[in-house]
Write an enzyme that holds these catalytic residues in place. Sequence first.
Site, short mmCIF file in Angstrom:
data_model
loop_
_atom_site.label_atom_id
_atom_site.label_comp_id
_atom_site.label_asym_id
_atom_site.label_seq_id
_atom_site.Cartn_x
_atom_site.Cartn_y
_atom_site.Cartn_z
N ILE A 110 30.00 -17.13 22.06
CA ILE A 110 30.19 -18.27 22.94
C ILE A 110 31.58 -18.31 23.58
O ILE A 110 31.76 -18.85 24.66
CB ILE A 110 29.90 -19.58 22.17
CG1 ILE A 110 29.70 -20.74 23.14
CG2 ILE A 110 31.00 -19.87 21.17
CD1 ILE A 110 29.22 -22.00 22.45
N ALA A 132 23.87 -19.36 21.01
CA ALA A 132 22.62 -19.02 20.34
C ALA A 132 21.99 -20.23 19.66
O ALA A 132 20.78 -20.25 19.42
CB ALA A 132 22.86 -17.91 19.31
N LEU A 168 27.55 -13.19 10.42
CA LEU A 168 28.67 -12.65 9.64
C LEU A 168 29.90 -13.54 9.77
O LEU A 168 30.42 -13.73 10.88
CB LEU A 168 29.00 -11.23 10.10
CG LEU A 168 27.81 -10.26 10.23
CD1 LEU A 168 28.31 -8.84 10.52
CD2 LEU A 168 26.92 -10.29 9.02
N ASP A 216 31.49 -19.90 11.34
CA ASP A 216 32.36 -21.07 11.18
C ASP A 216 31.84 -21.92 10.02
O ASP A 216 30.70 -22.37 10.04
CB ASP A 216 32.35 -21.88 12.48
CG ASP A 216 33.39 -23.00 12.48
OD1 ASP A 216 33.84 -23.39 11.39
OD2 ASP A 216 33.73 -23.48 13.58
N GLU A 269 36.88 -10.13 10.51
CA GLU A 269 36.97 -11.11 9.42
C GLU A 269 36.80 -10.45 8.06
O GLU A 269 37.52 -10.76 7.10
CB GLU A 269 35.91 -12.20 9.61
CG GLU A 269 36.12 -13.07 10.84
CD GLU A 269 35.54 -12.43 12.09
OE1 GLU A 269 35.07 -11.27 12.01
OE2 GLU A 269 35.57 -13.08 13.14
#
Length: 260
Positions: free
Chosen positions: A96, A134, A153, A156, A236
Amino acid sequence: MTKRKRSSNPPPERDDAQKLLPQKRFYRQRAHANPFSDHALDYPKSPEHVDWRVHYPRLAAEGKKPEFADIGCGFGGLLISLAPLYPDTLMLGMEIRVQVSQYVQDRIKGYRVAHDTEGKGFHYQNVSIVRANAMKFLPNFFAKASLSALFFLFPDPHFKSRKHKARIISPTLLAEYAYVLRPGGIVYTITDVKDLHEWMKSHLQNFPLFEPVSEEDLRAEGKGDIVDAVRNSTEEGKKVERNKGEKWLACFRRIEISRD
């Protein structure tokens, strides 16, 4: 204080492939975006209105459509890792954030050009990205039972209770994920937040169209390379590794319930 002498040796040259790749420092963006905001994005009316040839110019002409979808793909580490392992499988990242999605788009272009010029035989033509929310419009891109893998994966965590409705795994959204995922398809989730792990796992366990599948079973089925990429390929995941943190993996298989 004495000044340090400037080295007479020039900095090492990056190889040709690296020169073609974007540099992350030019794509600064906040870590997360509000999924409920109006991001003024264009969406296809339905999957039939998506021209996949724009995303996969060398492969979509064969009638192929995406089978792997990385939701909130971040900087594209999973896509880049899986692309050469599954060269005949089309993969789509959905992100996004505008700067991050642009980085991934430029990264894919760089890999395609670099590997074309180096004659390595694999051109990353099977990966692409769309800037999309999404949580709102997933079925606009994917037809019923069209995907074999969905990836969530390090999403947030939305720590505050009043923000839990914005988590990417919820009963309402699971219905959409079950719709686009074919029977036998796998949902891969991973996080370094134990509370979020338990949240995602419990919601998936309570949804009638998903059943848990162990990492051992996935490896026995030949999906070990996917599991390894889920754990280690993203920015991450690498950050958690550097900080010696824990990663919580939970995978679920889409099942088909008889209507008899």
